[in-house]
Design an enzyme around this catalytic site. Structure first.
Site, PDB file in Angstrom:
ATOM      1  N   LYS A  83      -4.760   9.977  26.711  1.00 11.28           N
ATOM      2  CA  LYS A  83      -4.048  11.267  26.188  1.00 11.28           C
ATOM      3  C   LYS A  83      -3.331  11.105  24.880  1.00 11.28           C
ATOM      4  CE  LYS A  83       0.211  12.191  28.072  1.00 11.28           C
ATOM      5  NZ  LYS A  83       1.140  12.530  27.110  1.00 11.28           N
ATOM      6  N   ASN A  84      -2.591   9.799  24.927  1.00 12.67           N
ATOM      7  CA  ASN A  84      -1.876   9.687  23.706  1.00 12.67           C
ATOM      8  C   ASN A  84      -2.498   9.567  22.389  1.00 12.67           C
ATOM      9  OD1 ASN A  84       0.345  10.158  24.977  1.00 12.67           O
ATOM     10  ND2 ASN A  84       1.165   8.037  25.064  1.00 12.67           N
ATOM     11  N   CYS A 120       9.062  15.619  27.498  1.00 10.94           N
ATOM     12  CA  CYS A 120      10.002  14.952  28.625  1.00 10.94           C
ATOM     13  C   CYS A 120      11.397  14.951  28.380  1.00 10.94           C
ATOM     14  CB  CYS A 120       9.483  13.669  28.813  1.00 10.94           C
ATOM     15  SG  CYS A 120       7.912  13.509  29.611  1.00 10.94           S
ATOM     16  N   ARG A 135      15.363  12.146  21.581  1.00  7.82           N
ATOM     17  CA  ARG A 135      13.998  12.171  20.757  1.00  7.82           C
ATOM     18  C   ARG A 135      14.094  13.103  19.610  1.00  7.82           C
ATOM     19  NH1 ARG A 135       9.184  11.919  25.447  1.00  7.82           N
ATOM     20  NH2 ARG A 135       8.294  10.827  23.748  1.00  7.82           N
ATOM     21  N   ASP A 176       6.310   3.297  28.701  1.00  7.04           N
ATOM     22  CA  ASP A 176       5.282   4.091  29.468  1.00  7.04           C
ATOM     23  C   ASP A 176       4.986   3.550  30.858  1.00  7.04           C
ATOM     24  OD1 ASP A 176       5.848   6.109  27.594  1.00  7.04           O
ATOM     25  OD2 ASP A 176       3.503   6.141  26.929  1.00  7.04           O
ATOM     26  N   ARG A 210       0.587  16.029  33.785  1.00  8.78           N
ATOM     27  CA  ARG A 210       0.624  16.103  32.206  1.00  8.78           C
ATOM     28  C   ARG A 210      -0.216  14.753  31.543  1.00  8.78           C
ATOM     29  NH1 ARG A 210       5.655  16.099  29.728  1.00  8.78           N
ATOM     30  NH2 ARG A 210       4.361  15.833  28.062  1.00  8.78           N
TER      31      ARG A 210
HETATM   32  C1  UD1 Z   1       4.862   8.316  21.849  1.00  7.02           C
HETATM   33  C2  UD1 Z   1       4.282   8.340  23.187  1.00  7.02           C
HETATM   34  C3  UD1 Z   1       4.934   8.231  24.331  1.00  7.02           C
HETATM   35  C4  UD1 Z   1       5.584   6.624  24.191  1.00  7.02           C
HETATM   36  C5  UD1 Z   1       6.387   6.607  22.980  1.00  7.02           C
HETATM   37  C6  UD1 Z   1       6.943   5.273  22.805  1.00  7.02           C
HETATM   38  C7  UD1 Z   1       2.519  10.056  22.834  1.00  7.02           C
HETATM   39  C8  UD1 Z   1       2.159  11.388  22.776  1.00  7.02           C
HETATM   40  N1  UD1 Z   1       3.699   9.739  23.081  1.00  7.02           N
HETATM   41  O1  UD1 Z   1       6.033   9.149  21.999  1.00  7.02           O
HETATM   42  O2  UD1 Z   1       4.283   8.334  25.799  1.00  7.02           O
HETATM   43  O3  UD1 Z   1       6.488   6.523  25.384  1.00  7.02           O
HETATM   44  O4  UD1 Z   1       5.347   6.939  21.976  1.00  7.02           O
HETATM   45  O5  UD1 Z   1       5.736   4.264  22.875  1.00  7.02           O
HETATM   46  O6  UD1 Z   1       1.772   9.233  21.934  1.00  7.02           O
HETATM   47  N2  UD1 Z   1      12.897   8.319  17.066  1.00  7.02           N
HETATM   48  C9  UD1 Z   1      13.568   8.835  16.319  1.00  7.02           C
HETATM   49  N3  UD1 Z   1      13.609   9.483  15.226  1.00  7.02           N
HETATM   50  C10 UD1 Z   1      12.295  10.044  14.895  1.00  7.02           C
HETATM   51  C11 UD1 Z   1      11.205   9.702  15.987  1.00  7.02           C
HETATM   52  C12 UD1 Z   1      11.344   8.528  16.878  1.00  7.02           C
HETATM   53  O7  UD1 Z   1      15.136   8.471  16.312  1.00  7.02           O
HETATM   54  O8  UD1 Z   1      12.071  10.757  13.887  1.00  7.02           O
HETATM   55  C13 UD1 Z   1      13.264   7.536  18.192  1.00  7.02           C
HETATM   56  C14 UD1 Z   1      12.876   8.166  19.759  1.00  7.02           C
HETATM   57  O9  UD1 Z   1      13.954   8.914  20.070  1.00  7.02           O
HETATM   58  C15 UD1 Z   1      12.733   7.024  20.504  1.00  7.02           C
HETATM   59  C16 UD1 Z   1      11.855   6.004  19.602  1.00  7.02           C
HETATM   60  O10 UD1 Z   1      12.236   6.380  18.221  1.00  7.02           O
HETATM   61  O11 UD1 Z   1      13.926   6.373  20.971  1.00  7.02           O
HETATM   62  C17 UD1 Z   1      10.589   5.912  19.985  1.00  7.02           C
HETATM   63  O12 UD1 Z   1      10.054   7.311  19.667  1.00  7.02           O
HETATM   64  P1  UD1 Z   1       8.600   7.466  19.309  1.00  7.02           P
HETATM   65  O13 UD1 Z   1       7.643   6.139  19.261  1.00  7.02           O
HETATM   66  O14 UD1 Z   1       8.403   8.548  18.246  1.00  7.02           O
HETATM   67  O15 UD1 Z   1       7.963   8.320  20.585  1.00  7.02           O
HETATM   68  P2  UD1 Z   1       6.698   9.320  20.600  1.00  7.02           P
HETATM   69  O16 UD1 Z   1       5.913   9.375  19.395  1.00  7.02           O
HETATM   70  O17 UD1 Z   1       7.636  10.746  20.743  1.00  7.02           O
END
Ligand code: UD1
Length: 425
Positions: A22-23, A117, A122, A307, A400
């Protein structure tokens, strides 16, 4: 709202084919916006999130044709709008990755701030900072992010403040069509980022260094269509290995990439499982044993994935001994603890980002409620070994991320039933 009824006690055994990731599928679907030529994608999982992304592409004006095997042909020749509406983005945070491709190809885009979620705040500040570094003008108004780059994006050097998977993907896609070279440092090394980069290179992009913390993207004028097969889902694979292990069972996974699961397989071995791997298969055998408690700390790839934290915590809940689990990626990712404790587990929260799990010999069935995608599967893991029949409510969270969960669990010998119905309370 659907519920799952699980009668615990069956030792899982059998063979399972792992679905597409999915990711990886979600950003790769967004990447189809970068070209006017047809893209053919295969091995997409049958999941609600994938349908949401297809709906979003359709809403932007892309032509989407899905065949019965979930092979999808997408042609984003001319778009009818460059605005990703709140109604779709709120249901799935990952849809925010359409911003990079839209900005890069059309010089403007408007995307609603995401939902997803309920695990922590986030934010998307890193995505926005990176787009600004690439020369876009970014404004946030009325819940929408608006990006403008009428002269096109320009290659730059950008260093992320923290490792972000979605941020790396968004910027990677944007940089493919930027003028000049972009260097991204502190990039996410997750296999899904690598899969996206491989797909982009198959479309004619010039990306190097994916899979390391420094990625270099030499911008090109245009990208072309291609056929691409999405990588296997490492989270689904790891989850079923944990499920088999907790029941003392044995499982063979096929269509899987063991090299993406090293941290999880190491933990499973520490817990007492025998694990063997080949090119595209993994076999796990727990030989009827009770798992041993193991400590773990989540970390960006190649560390232990956040995850799979909740599922492993459920395994530790019935393990021999106590363990410490530390979550370093997301805040508020222990919502499952309270629910697993309802089944008789003995888990204490030691602050917002760590838990101490005292393994108990037995769990007992109780009604529980799913809270977020991965946490929900931890309830399934616990229910598989609980005495009696556990009712898990709000399983739309599970749907999901996990394809045909009850079919896959039944195939391994679990007693699982889906109950469709209206929410009663
Ligand atoms: C993706 C995955 C999710 C997984 C996560 C971490 C998908 C669709 N989802 O989520 O399943 O749990 O990676 O491996 O691929 N952050 C900030 N600012 C930003 C972006 C991120 O502060 O602009 C923080 C987030 O709040 C979090 C951390 O960075 O604490 C990691 O987030 P991120 O790696 O971006 O997660 P996702 O891409 O949303």
């Amino acid at each position: 709202m659907d519920k799952l009824l699980i009668q615990g006690g069956a030792r899982l055994a059998g063979t399972l084919r792992v679905s597409g990731a999915k990711n990886a599928a979600l950003p790769i679907l967004a990447a189809t916006l970068l070209t006017e030529e047809p893209m053919v994608l295969s091995n997409l999982p049958h999941l609600h999130d994938v349908t949401t992304m297809l709906e979003l592409l359709g809403c932007l004006g892309a032509e989407v044709v899905v065949d019965e095997t979930m092979e999808v042909e997408i042609t984003a020749r001319q778009l009818t709008q460059l605005r990703a509406p709140y109604e779709l983005v709120k249901t799935m945070r990952a849809s925010f990755v359409v911003l990079g491709p839209l900005l890069a190809r059309f010089g403007e885009a408007e995307v609603s701030l995401p939902g997803g979620c309920a695990i922590g705040a986030r934010p998307v500040d890193q995505h926005l900072k990176a787009f600004e570094a690439l020369g876009a003008e970014i404004t946030v108004e009325n819940g929408y992010v608006r990006g403008l780059a009428p002269q096109g994006l320009k290659g730059t050097e950008f260093c992320f403040d923290m490792v972000t998977v979605g941020g790396t993907e968004n910027v990677l896609m944007a940089a493919t069509l930027a003028a000049g070279t972009t260097r991204i440092c502190n990039a996410a090394r997750e296999p899904e980022v690598v899969d996206l980069a491989n797909c982009l290179n198959a479309m004619g992009a010039r990306i190097r260094g994916h899979g390391t913390a420094e990625i270099e993207v030499e911008g090109v004028k245009r990208l072309h269509g291609c056929s691409y097969r999405v990588m296997p889902d490492r989270v689904e694979a790891g989850t079923y290995l944990i499920a088999a292990a907790v029941t003392g069972g044995s499982v063979r996974l096929t269509s899987v990439d063991p090299s993406t699961l090293v941290a999880v397989l190491d933990k499973l071995r520490e817990s007492g499982a025998e694990v063997r791997c080949g090119g595209d298969w993994i076999e796990l055998d727990m030989r009827g044993l009770r798992p041993r408690a193991v400590d773990l700390e989540t970390a960006p790839y190649p560390g232990f994935p956040t995850d799979m934290q909740a599922q492993y915590l459920a395994l530790n809940a019935v393990a021999d001994g106590s363990s410490h689990i530390s979550e370093t990626i997301f805040e508020n990712r222990f919502m499952h603890v309270q629910e697993i404790n309802r089944l008789g587990a003995n888990i204490e929260l030691a602050g917002p980002s760590s838990a101490i799990v005292h393994g108990v010999e037995k769990l007992r069935a109780a009604p529980v409620m799913a809270t977020d995608l991965r946490a929900s599967f931890s309830l399934v893991v616990a229910a598989l070994v609980a005495e009696g029949t556990t009712l898990i409510d709000r399983i739309y969270h599970i749907d999901r991320g996990y394809e045909t969960i009850e079919e896959k669990l039944t195939q391994l010998g679990a007693n699982v039933q889906r109950i469709s119905g209206q929410e009663t309370g």
